[in-house]
Scaffold this active site. Sequence first.
Site, PDB file in Angstrom:
ATOM      1  CG  LEU A  16     -53.589 -22.754 -47.206  1.00 48.78           C
ATOM      2  CD1 LEU A  16     -52.414 -23.693 -47.138  1.00 48.78           C
ATOM      3  CD2 LEU A  16     -54.333 -22.788 -45.895  1.00 48.78           C
ATOM      4  N   GLY A  49     -49.197 -20.951 -35.774  1.00 46.42           N
ATOM      5  CA  GLY A  49     -49.897 -21.981 -35.011  1.00 46.42           C
ATOM      6  C   GLY A  49     -50.041 -23.285 -35.772  1.00 46.42           C
ATOM      7  CD  GLU A 115     -52.807 -22.222 -31.802  1.00 45.16           C
ATOM      8  OE1 GLU A 115     -53.703 -21.537 -32.315  1.00 45.16           O
ATOM      9  OE2 GLU A 115     -51.750 -22.515 -32.380  1.00 45.16           O
ATOM     10  CG  HIS A 233     -52.151 -12.871 -31.950  1.00 42.96           C
ATOM     11  ND1 HIS A 233     -51.378 -13.033 -30.832  1.00 42.96           N
ATOM     12  CD2 HIS A 233     -52.318 -14.099 -32.481  1.00 42.96           C
ATOM     13  CE1 HIS A 233     -51.079 -14.317 -30.690  1.00 42.96           C
ATOM     14  NE2 HIS A 233     -51.634 -14.992 -31.675  1.00 42.96           N
ATOM     15  NE  ARG A 279     -55.813 -15.664 -31.294  1.00 45.16           N
ATOM     16  CZ  ARG A 279     -55.376 -16.219 -32.418  1.00 45.16           C
ATOM     17  NH1 ARG A 279     -55.585 -15.609 -33.567  1.00 45.16           N
ATOM     18  NH2 ARG A 279     -54.729 -17.362 -32.397  1.00 45.16           N
ATOM     19  CG  HIS A 338     -53.554 -12.312 -35.850  1.00 45.43           C
ATOM     20  ND1 HIS A 338     -52.264 -12.513 -36.288  1.00 45.43           N
ATOM     21  CD2 HIS A 338     -54.103 -13.543 -35.695  1.00 45.43           C
ATOM     22  CE1 HIS A 338     -52.039 -13.824 -36.386  1.00 45.43           C
ATOM     23  NE2 HIS A 338     -53.144 -14.469 -36.053  1.00 45.43           N
ATOM     24  CD  GLU A 362     -57.226 -12.486 -42.682  1.00 44.71           C
ATOM     25  OE1 GLU A 362     -56.151 -13.089 -42.914  1.00 44.71           O
ATOM     26  OE2 GLU A 362     -57.289 -11.493 -41.934  1.00 44.71           O
ATOM     27  NE  ARG A 373     -58.602 -16.364 -37.041  1.00 41.43           N
ATOM     28  CZ  ARG A 373     -57.372 -16.827 -36.908  1.00 41.43           C
ATOM     29  NH1 ARG A 373     -57.060 -18.034 -37.306  1.00 41.43           N
ATOM     30  NH2 ARG A 373     -56.433 -16.087 -36.366  1.00 41.43           N
ATOM     31  CG  LEU A 379     -53.447 -21.620 -41.781  1.00 40.23           C
ATOM     32  CD1 LEU A 379     -52.159 -22.401 -41.502  1.00 40.23           C
ATOM     33  CD2 LEU A 379     -53.222 -20.682 -42.951  1.00 40.23           C
TER      34      LEU A 379
HETATM   35  C1  SIN Z   1     -50.936 -18.117 -33.346  1.00 47.16           C
HETATM   36  O1  SIN Z   1     -50.110 -18.965 -33.648  1.00 47.16           O
HETATM   37  O2  SIN Z   1     -51.026 -17.612 -32.245  1.00 47.16           O
HETATM   38  C2  SIN Z   1     -51.859 -17.638 -34.408  1.00 47.16           C
HETATM   39  C3  SIN Z   1     -52.723 -18.716 -34.850  1.00 47.16           C
HETATM   40  C4  SIN Z   1     -53.908 -18.158 -35.533  1.00 47.16           C
HETATM   41  O3  SIN Z   1     -54.006 -16.959 -35.714  1.00 47.16           O
HETATM   42  O4  SIN Z   1     -54.806 -18.937 -35.842  1.00 47.16           O
END
Ligand code: SIN
Length: 519
Positions: A16, A49, A115, A233, A279, A338, A362, A373, A379
């Site tokens: 991206l 996400g 989230e 993750h 997370r 992740h 990243e 994060r 993104l």
């Molecule tokens: C997710 O969809 O759980 C990952 C999203 C992210 O890593 O920002």
Amino acid sequence: MTSLQTQRVVIVGAGLGALYAALKLAPRPVLVISPESLGAGASSAWAQGGVAAAMAATDSPESHALDTEYAGAGTVDPAIARLVTSEARRHILDLTDLGTPFDRDAAGGYVMSREAAHSMARVVRVKGDQAGHEIMQTLIAEVRCTPSIQVAEGVLASGLETENGVVTGVWLERAGAPSGRSLLRAPAVLLAGGGSGGLYAMTTNPPRIRGQVIGMAARAGARIADPEFVQFHPTAIASGEDPAPLATEALRGEGAVLINAAGERFMLPVHELAELAPRDIVARAVYLERQAGRAPALDTRAVLGEDVITRFPAVAEACKRAGIDPVSQPIPVAAAAHYHMGGIDTDAQGRASLGRLWVCGEASSTGLHGANRLASNGLLEALVFARICALGIGEALGAPAEATHVDLAFPEGAEAVDEAAVARMRQAMTDGVGVVRDAAGLTRALSVIAEVEAEATSEAMRNMTATATLIAAAALARRESRGGHYRSDYPKTDPDMAQRTHITLAEALAIRARALEDA
Ligand code: SIN
């Protein structure tokens, strides 16, 4: 060895950040170095996400910045958090204008997912869990019809050429089929080649994302920031696939719960936000349940029922491949590497410590993420800094020079990466530099990395061992627990250590040498 010169800006990577920067640099000629065909192999295309952005009337960039700081566990740069969150709206509208089919409600508003650690639903999404793929398709279509952008597919960057601390070119080789290296001299280089998750045996990252870009910059002398902070993750699908498919956090945002083999919701006693805790906290709990043999699983049955199939097609597809029916069964999960919060140290203009070198996405460490994060800020950061880098490169280079098509040619030779050695190092990273770390495990991992490095016959492998060394050495040096970095021998957060790490590869190698001597 062959050597070429171009007036094009060289962009290393094809995710991206790389493609968005190429578009923002247009009509300035650029060359995008993509190891695979566009859209394949980049982490961005796998993002389920979406993009975190304060698009709702009830939301604000300030609130988004505060959530970012809270999740980041004390080391987020507040100015960068405000910069990024206040730019978010501009980029969502820009992507919408380019044709990204964001999910919209009946009134035309953006549908947003909730989230972990966000104080409200704030993640703009596409077709449920297809955001990364769909945004990338939109950008690829635009890149393909932008004449100033040349894309070199099937080409890998494996080194930076410098003179007196200024980057003057990039070493390139064929990806896949090994070749010798060619030097391409260029007026500016933008690194946008992703993170380091694939250095771990258990990861959600595409196979090529193994810290090579961070490693090549570190080997050229660039300063690295926060390498010890790796995000795991909590809900990678534990189906034995490598890489492990993701069960997006948005499922927990919809109300899916984590249970163990006894049917207990093990997050309830751990954190007041339960499954939506930051997370790192959820990942640690999932890891400990698995270590204790209690088979953690994500249960979507009560909240989504059959809708999981249509609303989360990527998750449904991954379950199908593994023979799991999420409509009737909980999905077995494990914590997996992740996202790398650390990376090449960059300033607020996206500039690295070497001249003529910019970094976004990243591969960079801007100070946005701190030690952990906030979900879907990855993104967003790539978009914001891709534009900032493009503007900065334009300013530094002045009026675009004419540039012809670059015809890359590679000498024969070179050795392929030793996949058995890579597998050994990945296992050592998961075992010793993973969710729970201690001095003994980190030292064992450093020893394996040093052995793999001593046997390395390719630049790609040396780039990987450089990044692995940086992660493990900085983790050994940080004698506390913070965010994604948890030390079982130093389980407390030390307020005196609430600072970011800034480290060179030479310093990391010195930590490694001392640890191995003392062992
Ligand atoms: C997710 O969809 O759980 C990952 C999203 C992210 O890593 O920002």
